[in-house]
Design a protein around this motif. Structure first.
Motif, mmCIF file in Angstrom:
data_model
loop_
_atom_site.group_PDB
_atom_site.id
_atom_site.type_symbol
_atom_site.label_atom_id
_atom_site.label_comp_id
_atom_site.label_asym_id
_atom_site.label_seq_id
_atom_site.Cartn_x
_atom_site.Cartn_y
_atom_site.Cartn_z
ATOM 1 N N LEU A 82 0.825 -1.201 0.000
ATOM 2 C CA LEU A 82 0.000 0.000 0.000
ATOM 3 C C LEU A 82 0.866 1.261 0.000
ATOM 4 C CD1 LEU A 82 -3.030 0.123 0.026
ATOM 5 C CD2 LEU A 82 -2.968 0.422 2.492
ATOM 6 N N ASP A 85 2.369 1.596 -3.525
ATOM 7 C CA ASP A 85 1.352 2.007 -4.504
ATOM 8 C C ASP A 85 0.934 3.449 -4.278
ATOM 9 O OD1 ASP A 85 1.359 -0.396 -5.764
ATOM 10 O OD2 ASP A 85 -0.346 -1.211 -4.678
ATOM 11 N N CYS A 86 0.849 3.814 -3.016
ATOM 12 C CA CYS A 86 0.446 5.164 -2.678
ATOM 13 C C CYS A 86 1.520 6.161 -3.107
ATOM 14 C CB CYS A 86 0.192 5.222 -1.178
ATOM 15 S SG CYS A 86 -0.160 6.854 -0.586
ATOM 16 N N ASN A 88 3.654 5.809 -5.312
ATOM 17 C CA ASN A 88 3.727 5.788 -6.762
ATOM 18 C C ASN A 88 2.748 6.776 -7.400
ATOM 19 O OD1 ASN A 88 5.053 4.772 -8.908
ATOM 20 N ND2 ASN A 88 3.897 2.879 -9.021
ATOM 21 N N THR A 89 1.603 6.980 -6.773
ATOM 22 C CA THR A 89 0.650 7.928 -7.354
ATOM 23 C C THR A 89 1.177 9.368 -7.259
ATOM 24 O OG1 THR A 89 -0.549 8.044 -5.297
ATOM 25 C CG2 THR A 89 -1.465 6.617 -6.958
ATOM 26 N N SER A 91 4.230 10.115 -7.907
ATOM 27 C CA SER A 91 5.337 10.271 -8.825
ATOM 28 C C SER A 91 4.787 10.506 -10.225
ATOM 29 C CB SER A 91 6.175 8.993 -8.766
ATOM 30 O OG SER A 91 6.863 8.815 -9.951
ATOM 31 N N VAL A 92 5.071 11.668 -10.747
ATOM 32 C CA VAL A 92 4.574 12.024 -12.084
ATOM 33 C C VAL A 92 5.739 11.878 -13.055
ATOM 34 C CG1 VAL A 92 3.522 13.834 -13.457
ATOM 35 C CG2 VAL A 92 3.056 13.694 -11.004
ATOM 36 N N ALA A 120 -3.151 22.104 -7.485
ATOM 37 C CA ALA A 120 -3.424 20.679 -7.603
ATOM 38 C C ALA A 120 -2.638 19.999 -6.499
ATOM 39 C CB ALA A 120 -2.985 20.156 -8.959
ATOM 40 N N CYS A 121 -3.308 19.186 -5.737
ATOM 41 C CA CYS A 121 -2.628 18.585 -4.592
ATOM 42 C C CYS A 121 -3.062 17.135 -4.478
ATOM 43 C CB CYS A 121 -3.020 19.370 -3.350
ATOM 44 S SG CYS A 121 -2.666 18.558 -1.805
ATOM 45 N N ILE A 122 -2.102 16.274 -4.238
ATOM 46 C CA ILE A 122 -2.412 14.872 -3.984
ATOM 47 C C ILE A 122 -2.179 14.644 -2.493
ATOM 48 C CG2 ILE A 122 -1.847 12.483 -4.580
ATOM 49 C CD1 ILE A 122 -0.708 13.469 -7.188
ATOM 50 N N TYR A 123 -3.069 13.933 -1.856
ATOM 51 C CA TYR A 123 -2.904 13.716 -0.425
ATOM 52 C C TYR A 123 -3.258 12.278 -0.087
ATOM 53 C CZ TYR A 123 -7.889 14.570 -0.923
ATOM 54 O OH TYR A 123 -9.190 14.508 -1.352
ATOM 55 N N ALA A 124 -2.682 11.781 0.988
ATOM 56 C CA ALA A 124 -2.990 10.410 1.393
ATOM 57 C C ALA A 124 -2.848 10.264 2.893
ATOM 58 C CB ALA A 124 -2.058 9.429 0.684
ATOM 59 N N GLU A 125 -3.651 9.386 3.436
ATOM 60 C CA GLU A 125 -3.533 9.015 4.853
ATOM 61 C C GLU A 125 -3.474 7.505 4.895
ATOM 62 O OE1 GLU A 125 -6.664 12.366 6.558
ATOM 63 O OE2 GLU A 125 -6.845 10.266 7.154
ATOM 64 N N ILE A 126 -2.396 6.989 5.442
ATOM 65 C CA ILE A 126 -2.276 5.531 5.525
ATOM 66 C C ILE A 126 -2.419 5.118 6.984
ATOM 67 C CG2 ILE A 126 -0.814 3.536 5.025
ATOM 68 C CD1 ILE A 126 0.568 5.141 2.921
ATOM 69 N N ARG A 127 -3.306 4.199 7.222
ATOM 70 C CA ARG A 127 -3.515 3.687 8.576
ATOM 71 C C ARG A 127 -2.259 2.925 9.009
ATOM 72 N NH1 ARG A 127 -8.120 1.300 11.192
ATOM 73 N NH2 ARG A 127 -9.300 2.946 10.214
ATOM 74 N N ARG B 185 -2.598 5.018 -11.512
ATOM 75 C CA ARG B 185 -1.816 4.517 -10.384
ATOM 76 C C ARG B 185 -2.692 4.288 -9.168
ATOM 77 N NH1 ARG B 185 3.914 6.571 -10.959
ATOM 78 N NH2 ARG B 185 4.111 6.744 -13.184
ATOM 79 N N LEU B 211 -7.781 0.988 5.095
ATOM 80 C CA LEU B 211 -6.362 1.179 5.379
ATOM 81 C C LEU B 211 -5.800 2.487 4.855
ATOM 82 C CD1 LEU B 211 -5.020 -2.399 4.667
ATOM 83 C CD2 LEU B 211 -5.283 -1.285 6.871
ATOM 84 N N SER B 213 -6.664 6.418 2.711
ATOM 85 C CA SER B 213 -7.423 7.285 1.813
ATOM 86 C C SER B 213 -6.414 8.073 1.001
ATOM 87 C CB SER B 213 -8.407 8.163 2.570
ATOM 88 O OG SER B 213 -7.730 8.965 3.452
ATOM 89 N N GLY B 215 -6.155 10.774 -2.300
ATOM 90 C CA GLY B 215 -6.971 11.620 -3.160
ATOM 91 C C GLY B 215 -6.171 12.708 -3.825
ATOM 92 N N GLU B 217 -6.712 16.823 -5.384
ATOM 93 C CA GLU B 217 -7.576 17.978 -5.415
ATOM 94 C C GLU B 217 -7.068 18.895 -6.518
ATOM 95 O OE1 GLU B 217 -8.428 21.330 -2.092
ATOM 96 O OE2 GLU B 217 -6.362 20.899 -2.606
#
Lengths: 295, 319
Positions: A82, A85-86, A88-89, A91-92, A120-127, B185, B211, B213, B215, B217
Motif C-alpha cells: 500500500l 502504490d500510494c 507511486n501515485t 510520482s509524475v 493541484a494537490c495529492i494527499y494520502a492518509e495511511i492507517r 496509479r 487502510l 485514503s 486523493g 484535489e
C-alpha cells in the motif's frame, strides 16, 4: 484536539527514488513493513518468518527537509504494498514532484501530500498499526578474521540468480581463496553452476575478500527475493552489490539505490548540485543459511 | 434501407487516428447510429452499469456525398465491432497512401450492403469499405448486426435523449494526461472513487478504504454553470475539510463511481480533445464528462464533433 508537534515532518523531492528503493524489498503481494524513525533518518524493515529480512535505510540527507522531534525511536507498521502504490501515485513521469511526509496524524496515520503546486494537490492518509513484538534477531556478526565478502555488478548478480531458477530449490554459495572465485551452484531439477572468477571477470567481480574456503546453502526463493525487484536505476547506474557472509553463514546482500532528484538530461550544470553523493538509499537483505552448512 | 457515403480526408483522420482508438477502449461493440445529419457511435446506451459514451459527428465532419434512406425517418442503427471497423479504415488508408499519387482521386466509400458470406445460405449485412486506386479497387466487408428495428431505434433514440441532460455545474480540466496518470496509479489502491465537484471550481477524486485514503484535489478550475465564491476562511484548510464543508453548505456534490470506469473514460483523451468538463448530473444520476474540441488553430469549439461519457454512480452520495 491536540496540537502537539508531530514526531516527524519531512520533505522529499525524489518520490520515484523512494518508490524504487522500497520496491526493491517487495518480494510478495502482501507484506507488512515496520518503519522506524530516528534523528538519522527512516528505516523500513520487512521480514519473512525467520529466514529473510530486508532493511531500507533512508538517511535524513535524502530529504530536503527533515524535522524530527520524537523521544526514543517511534516504530509503526504499514502495509508495504500500500505504501509503495500510494507513493507511486505521487510520482509524475517527467516531473520531480515534492512531497511532505508526516507522522503521526490525528489518528496515528502516516500523512503524505504533494506540495509543489498550489492548485493541484495529492494527499494520502495511511492507517498504521502497532508493530509486532521484537522481530527475530538478524544481528549480523562478522565471521571473524578476514571478512568474507565480494562485490559483484548488480546486473550480473541478478542475472546469475535469475538463471538459477531452473534448478531452483537451494543454492550453494562457495567462496574460494586459492583460485579467488565465487560460485553459485543449484541442485534440484538438474545442476547449474555460475562461477565468477576474480581474475577473469574483474569487471563483474569488482572486489573479493576471503582467506579460507566457505560454503553455505540458501533457499533459492530467499536468494531470489534479494534481486527480484532490483530497481532498473541500479542496473542503469551500473552499481555493484556487496555480499558478505557472517557468523553461522548469515548472508548479507547490500544494494545502493539512487534517490536523486530527476534532472532533465540537458541541465548537467544544475545537476552537479543535486547529484549529491549522499543521495543514495542503502538496502540490506539478511538471508539465513539452510541448516546443513559445512562450516 | 440504404446508406452510402464517401469519407473525407478529414473524416478518415478523425476516425483512424483519434476517435476509433479512443472508442475501442470504451468497449469492443458499439451502436453506429446514422441519421440524415449525424453519425453517432454509442457505447452502452441501453445498459446502465457500464460507462456510456456518446460520440456524435455532423455528417460534414466525416463525409461528403452522404446518402441515407430508410422507412424509419431515414434513421439506421446497428452494432459493429469497433476494432474491425478500425482495422478496415486503417488498411484503406494504407492502400490510399500506397497507390495514391498525384491527383488520383482515392476516395473511400462506405456502403451498407447485404451479402452472402461464404459457406452460408443466409445473406448477412456488412459495412463495405471500397478504396479505388489507379488500377485496382480494394473492398473490405466489416460484418455488422442486423439493422435495429423501428422500436429498437426508438429505444436507442430515447436513451440518447435521456443522456443529454447537463449538470448544473461543470469544471474544466486541461491536463487530462496528468489526471489519467494519477488515476491509473490510484487503481492499485482501491475500487471505489469518490468524485466531488464544487461551485468554487474544485474537483476532488478520492479513494478510501479501511487502510488508506488517497486523493487529489484540483482547484481554481474554470466553472461553467452554477458557481459560487469560496469563503475566504476556508481557503487554507486541508483538501478533505474543504470538500466536506462545501458539500455541507450545498456548494458541492459528491458521487461514488468505479475507479475503473473513471480510468476508462479518461481513455477518451486518445481522441485528442482540447479539454474536458466534469459535472454531476441532477440528482446524482451519473458523473458526466464532456470533452471539448476546438476548431484547429483556434479557441472556438468545433460544434461538428461532440463526445461525452456518463459514468454510472454506485452510491447516490450527497446530491
Amino acid at each position: 484536539m491536540e496540537h502537539e508537534a508531530p514526531d516527524l515532518v519531512c520533505q522529499l523531492d525524489s518520490v520515484q527514488g523512494m518508490v524504487d528503493a522500497l520496491t526493491a524489498v517487495r518480494w510478495k503481494r502482501y507484506q507488512d513493513a515496520v518503519l522506524e524513525l530516528s534523528e538519522h533518518g527512516v528505516v523500513l524493515i520487512v521480514e519473512e518468518t525467520c529466514c529473510l529480512q530486508a532493511k531500507v535505510y533512508l538517511q535524513r540527507e535524502l530529504f530536503i527537509k527533515y524535522e524530527y522531534r520524537a523521544q526514543g525511536r517511534p516504530r509503526f507498521g504499514v502495509s508495504l504494498g500500500l505504501l509503495v502504490d500510494c507513493l507511486n501515485t505521487f510520482s509524475v513521469p517527467g516531473h520531480s514532484s515534492v512531497i511532505e511526509i508526516q507522522y503521526p496524524g490525528p489518528d496515528m496515520q502516516l500523512l503524505l501530500k504533494s506540495i509543489d503546486s498550489l492548485d493541484a494537490c495529492i494527499y494520502a492518509e495511511i492507517r498504521t498499526r502497532i508493530p509486532d513484538t521484537i522481530s527475530w534477531d538478524y544481528s549480523f556478526e562478522s565471521a571473524g578474521g578476514t571478512p568474507l565478502s565480494f562485490t559483484v555488478k548488480a546486473a550480473a548478480l541478478k542475472e546469475a540468480i535469475d538463471d538459477l531458477e531452473w534448478p531452483g530449490s537451494s543454492i550453494q554459495i562457495t567462496l574460494q581463496p586459492a583460485l579467488p572465485s565465487v560460485s553459485f551452484k543449484g541442485e534440484g531439477h538438474g545442476d547449474l553452476q555460475v562461477d565468477f572468477m576474480y581474475y577473469a571477470n574483474t569487471d563483474l567481480l569488482i572486489a573479493f575478500s576471503c582467506d579460507r574456503e566457505v560454503s553455505y546453502r540458501y533457499k533459492y526463493k530467499f536468494l531470489r527475493a534479494t534481486t527480484s525487484n532490483m530497481p532498473s536505476s541500479v542496473i542503469r547506474d551500473n552499481r555493484g552489490s556487496k555480499l558478505t557472509i557472517g557468523r553461522g553463514g548469515m548472508l548479507k546482500v547490500q544494494h545502493l539505490v539512487s534517490v536523486a532528484r530527476l534532472s532533465a538530461p540537458h541541465t548537467h550544470i544544475d545537476s552537479a548540485g543535486y547529484q549529491h553523493p549522499s543521495r543514495i538509499a542503502y538496502i540490506e537483505f539478511f538471508v539465513k543459511p539452510e541448516k546443513d552448512g559445512n562450516d | 434501407m440504404k446508406f452510402k457515403a464517401f469519407l473525407t480526408e478529414n473524416g478518415v483522420n478523425l476516425l483512424e487516428k483519434r476517435f476509433l482508438p479512443a472508442l475501442d477502449k470504451m468497449g469492443k461493440i458499439c451502436h453506429l447510429y446514422l441519421t440524415r445529419d449525424h453519425t453517432m457511435f454509442l457505447h452502452n446506451l441501453l445498459n446502465g452499469d457500464e460507462v456510456q459514451s456518446i460520440a456524435q459527428f455532423q455528417k460534414e465532419a466525416l463525409f461528403d456525398d452522404y446518402r441515407i434512406s430508410s422507412q424509419n425517418e431515414d434513421r439506421i442503427a446497428f452494432t459493429v465491432d469497433i476494432s474491425l471497423l478500425h482495422r478496415a479504415v486503417r488498411s484503406s488508408v494504407s492502400i490510399c497512401t500506397e497507390f495514391g499519387s498525384g491527383h488520383t482521386q482515392n476516395r473511400l466509400q462506405i456502403k451498407l450492403v447485404k451479402k452472402l458470406p461464404p459457406n452460408s445460405t443466409q445473406p448477412m449485412p456488412f459495412l463495405t469499405f471500397e478504396t479505388k486506386g489507379y488500377k485496382s479497387a480494394v473492398i473490405q466487408d466489416v460484418p455488422i448486426s442486423k439493422p435495429l428495428s423501428r422500436s429498437q431505434v426508438l429505444e436507442l433514440q430515447n436513451a440518447l435523449d435521456m443522456a443529454q441532460d447537463l449538470p448544473q455545474t461543470l469544471v474544466q480540466v486541461h491536463d487530462l494526461n496528468r489526471l489519467q496518470n494519477f488515476v491509473d496509479r490510484m487503481k492499485h489502491v482501491g475500487d471505489l472513487l469518490n468524485v466531488s465537484i464544487s461551485k468554487y471550481g474544485d474537483l476532488y477524486v478520492q479513494i478510501s478504504t479501511t487502510l488508506i485514503s488517497l486523493g487529489a484535489e484540483f482547484r481554481k478550475l474554470l466553472v461553467v454553470g452554477q458557481q459560487a465564491d469560496e469563503p475566504a476562511e476556508d481557503r487554507n484548510l486541508s483538501a478533505q475539510t474543504r470538500s466536506t464543508k462545501a458539500i455541507l453548505q450545498g456548494n458541492a456534490h459528491s458521487v461514488q463511481v468505479n475507479v475503473r470506469h473513471f480510468a476508462k473514460s479518461l481513455q477518451c483523451h486518445l481522441a485528442k480533445p482540447d479539454c474536458a468538463f466534469y459535472g454531476i448530473a441532477p440528482q446524482g444520476a451519473c458523473l458526466t464528462v464532456i470533452f471539448q474540441f476546438f476548431i484547429p488553430g483556434s479557441r472556438q469549439t468545433d460544434k461538428s464533433i461532440s463526445l461525452h461519457c456518463r459514468l454510472p454512480v454506485l452510491d447516490p452520495g450527497s446530491s
